[in-house]
Scaffold this motif. Structure first.
Motif, short mmCIF file in Angstrom:
data_model
loop_
_atom_site.label_atom_id
_atom_site.label_comp_id
_atom_site.label_asym_id
_atom_site.label_seq_id
_atom_site.Cartn_x
_atom_site.Cartn_y
_atom_site.Cartn_z
N ASP A 153 0.84 -1.20 0.00
CA ASP A 153 0.00 0.00 0.00
C ASP A 153 0.87 1.25 0.00
N GLU A 154 1.97 1.22 0.76
CA GLU A 154 2.87 2.38 0.81
C GLU A 154 3.64 2.55 -0.50
N GLY A 195 0.60 2.43 -3.47
CA GLY A 195 -0.61 3.21 -3.19
C GLY A 195 -1.80 2.28 -3.08
N ASN A 248 -4.71 2.73 -3.77
CA ASN A 248 -5.61 2.85 -4.92
C ASN A 248 -5.21 1.91 -6.06
#
Length: 480
Positions: free
Chosen positions: A183-184, A187, A189
């Motif tokens: 996620d980092e 992202g 999204n």
């Protein structure tokens, strides 16, 4: 209104630092004052920094120190060259961090598909960090794994095209941490899915509480707005039937295009291209479209000639049809309309469905390209071991937990393009390369692969290389 307690604590610390800075500034100045103020500024910056995300103790590997003062280079082993009908695939032997740094110079933004099966960090001697096995008693077990993975995934992202994807196999031990890490880096999204893979249908006998029968595959896109997946699972023949032209169509879920409809909008503009009535003669397969202004305006002349009237309505009057006149005519010319029960349906000719997040082993009669086929999803580890032994003509286990080529082929067919560049920098026994060549042989694709692995226990030379060599020889023999 909620209270951000963490922010309150940070603000208190920042105020204390401010007081310390003011005290130092008001005190007699000497050569150490500027140094102290710079130290305090660094502390203040850290306190004010981002506080949401994955937090772990960063560790340095021996390979990091080597790469700080040395540039990795490739040297060709000409005696290990295999002619694969002119197609250039690569097997890189060495530390995968060094390999990735090399590929960053040669393949930045050039990879379509990355698959990796990294160490799962079970604490049972499956993860080596700086030449030492990490066990459950290591207080920095998870931090070392995350440090190890973060450096590699950061480079992997740079290697991907904007339309590319990364697939990462993992189990429960690091799943949550891997999700946070990706996620980092990518992202949240660009998170696509977590697949549950039924790799052990009988379940593990040594499991506590629950007999574990699956592991996972975490999927991220480089840019989810620029990428997509194909529908790659053929439908079961029991869900389909042949139409009057011999084409397989889905039995249920047909879209109503013309007929009684509850949810379509009331006709307010009679000149709308979505307002029309349809007269169809089944005997002559003729369709006539007319504008009508009242539900009772039936053209009895056409009815007497054998035509049946179809229109969209509800209890308030005419409602708009689903498609425009031109679109309906296009579907009619493609034999894609089903006139049935006072309604006109759109035939669903698609014989493929979207892959589901639960990947289970199954075998059934399916339809592909309008032809019945035997289709199987086999993602079992036992099958992968059996296939590897058969290829090497041995009864010995060559690799502890090889991935099934069925899983890799399933993932590869999510990508429509058959000419993609594939990377696996935890290549292990070489399943990814095997799957690429197998799929190319089946569908005429020209996918190319790069595999990276070290030669621990001679795995690269004795298993990975030898496997690729045997697959090429086998496929070439089949072709001849």
């Amino acid at each position: 209104m909620t209270t951000n307690i963490s922010k309150e604590k940070r603000d208190i610390l920042v105020n204390k630092i401010k007081e310390i800075k003011q005290f130092i500034a008001s005190s007699p100045q000497d050569e150490n004052t500027a140094t102290l103020l710079s130290y305090i500024a660094d502390i203040e910056k850290d306190i004010k920094g981002k506080k949401y995300g994955l937090v772990f103790e960063e560790h340095k590997e021996a390979i990091d120190e080597i790469l700080e003062s040395n540039t990795p280079v490739l040297s060709e082993e000409k005696n290990l060259f295999i002619d694969n009908d002119g197609q250039m695939n690569f097997l890189i032997e060495g530390d995968n961090l060094a390999s990735l740094q090399l590929l960053e110079k040669t393949h930045k933004g050039a990879i379509d598909f990355i698959y990796i099966d990294p160490p799962y960090n079970t604490g049972k001697k499956d993860f080596i960090y700086d030449d030492k096995f990490i066990d459950v008693n290591d207080n920095f077990r998870h931090s070392k794994w995350l440090s190890f993975m973060a450096k590699r995934i950061l480079i992997a992202k740079k290697l991907l095209k904007e339309t590319g994807f990364i697939f990462i196999s993992i189990d429960d031990n690091e799943l949550s941490h891997l999700k946070c890490l990706c996620d980092e880096i990518f992202g949240d999204n660009n998170f696509i899915s977590i697949l549950s893979i039924e790799n052990n249908p009988k379940g593990r006998k040594n499991s506590n509480f629950i007999s574990v029968s699956n592991d996972y595959c975490v999927i991220y896109a480089k840019n989810s707005l620029k990428s997509y997946f194909e529908e790659n699972i053929p439908k079961n023949i029991t869900d389909l039937s042949k139409d009057e032209n011999g084409n397989y169509v889905h039995n249920s879920g047909k879209r109503i295009l013309v007929g009684e409809q509850e949810f379509n909008e009331i006709v307010e503009d009679v000149n709308s291209d979505k307002h029309y009535s349809v007269y169809y003669n089944k005997a002559t397969n003729d369709m006539i479209i007319k504008k009508e202004y009242n539900l009772n305006d039936v053209d009895n002349n056409l009815v007497n000639l054998g035509y049946k009237r179809y229109c969209s309505y509800n209890n308030q009057g005419f409602v708009l049809n689903t498609y425009t006149i031109s679109k309906l005519k296009e579907l009619f010319n493609d034999n894609a309309l089903d006139f049935k029960n006072d309604k006109i349906y759109e035939k669903n000719f698609s014989t493929m469905i979207r892959m589901k997040s639960l990947v289970t082993n199954k075998k059934y009669k399916a339809i592909k390209d309008n032809v019945p086929i035997d289709f199987e999803i086999d993602v079992k580890t036992t099958s992968a071991k059996t296939d590897l032994k058969a290829l090497f003509n041995t009864n010995q286990d060559l690799f502890s937990n090889p991935k099934n080529i069925g899983l890799l082929k399933l993932l590869l067919t999510l990508i429509k393009d058959k000419n993609i560049n594939v990377l696996d920098f935890f290549a292990g026994s070489g399943t990814t390369g095997h799957a690429v060549m197998k799929l190319n042989s089946e569908d005429g694709g020209n996918r190319k692969f790069i595999l990276c692995t070290n030669n621990e226990n001679n795995i690269c030379r004795d298993v990975t290389y030898e496997r690729i060599k045997r697959v090429i020889e086998k496929e070439n023999h089949k072709a001849s």
